[in-house]
Design an enzyme around this catalytic site. Structure first.
Site, PDB file in Angstrom:
ATOM      1  N   HIS A 166      45.652  24.969  24.818  1.00 45.26           N
ATOM      2  CA  HIS A 166      45.406  24.929  23.378  1.00 45.26           C
ATOM      3  C   HIS A 166      46.175  26.063  22.704  1.00 45.26           C
ATOM      4  CE1 HIS A 166      41.575  22.554  23.838  1.00 45.26           C
ATOM      5  NE2 HIS A 166      41.526  23.191  24.983  1.00 45.26           N
ATOM      6  N   ASP A 192      47.981  20.689  19.203  1.00 43.96           N
ATOM      7  CA  ASP A 192      48.281  21.886  19.995  1.00 43.96           C
ATOM      8  C   ASP A 192      48.470  21.561  21.477  1.00 43.96           C
ATOM      9  OD1 ASP A 192      45.358  21.426  19.668  1.00 43.96           O
ATOM     10  OD2 ASP A 192      45.061  23.274  20.775  1.00 43.96           O
ATOM     11  N   GLU A 205      43.190  28.873  25.804  1.00 40.48           N
ATOM     12  CA  GLU A 205      43.779  29.039  24.473  1.00 40.48           C
ATOM     13  C   GLU A 205      44.913  30.056  24.545  1.00 40.48           C
ATOM     14  OE1 GLU A 205      43.054  27.611  21.559  1.00 40.48           O
ATOM     15  OE2 GLU A 205      41.013  26.816  21.784  1.00 40.48           O
TER      16      GLU A 205
END
Length: 184
Positions: A35, A166, A117
């Protein structure tokens, strides 16, 4: 060399989020989802990503936060621009990162995935430190969770294509895979 003990990366900063669920023992981890996140959008550094994942985001800190401060979301780890890793949820538990999602006909990707992330945006090039740290982390995760194969490392856009973009066009998948395949 990275170490995972009881689902926690020992070399990471630990910020334990309450935004997770216990993973069913029948749900073997077989997917890794990449992400991106920046808070406020396009700004790097600062406490806001951690604040969001810990459920303490101050809505008055930025107008953008009015729409997100009550979200209950998390990821297993965040890799900052300088390569620093912060872990929020044990890899053995389900972080709330994927939302409505599907991979190879299986829905609810949080059940069988790990979410990483990268501090960034769809269009801002990621740093070499982030690629290097991601590769190190993925190698350790593949060692600990052997069902995460190369073809089981995907972007959020791949499991929620009508909803998410993303890690975006700025993520160099070819570079990432070359690094991952190098020096094995």
């Amino acid at each position: 060399m990275l170490t995972i003990q009881n689902g926690w990366l020992m070399e990471a900063e630990h910020q334990q989020s309450s935004h997770f669920s216990v993973r069913d023992t029948r749900d073997e981890i077989s997917l890794l989802v990449v992400h991106n996140i920046s808070l406020p959008p396009g700004e790097f550094g600062g406490p806001y990503i951690t604040d969001l994942f810990l459920g303490r985001l101050d809505k008055s800190a930025d107008p953008y936060f009015d729409d997100i401060y009550q979200l209950q979301v998390s990821a297993h780890c965040l890799i900052r621009r300088d390569g620093q890793v912060i872990q929020y949820v044990s890899f053995d538990d389900k972080a709330w990162h994927a939302g409505v999602s599907e991979f190879e006909g299986r829905e609810r990707c949080n059940d069988f995935s790990i979410g990483i992330e990268l501090e960034g945006t769809d269009t801002t090039p990621y740093t070499e430190e982030q690629y290097q740290q991601l590769v190190s982390l993925v190698r350790k995760l593949q060692e600990s969770y052997p069902l995460i194969r190369h073809n089981k490392i995907v972007g959020h856009c791949d499991i929620a294509p009508n909803r998410k973009t993303d890690p975006g066009v700025a993520f160099d998948w070819q570079h990432f895979h070359a690094l991952l395949d190098n020096d094995k």
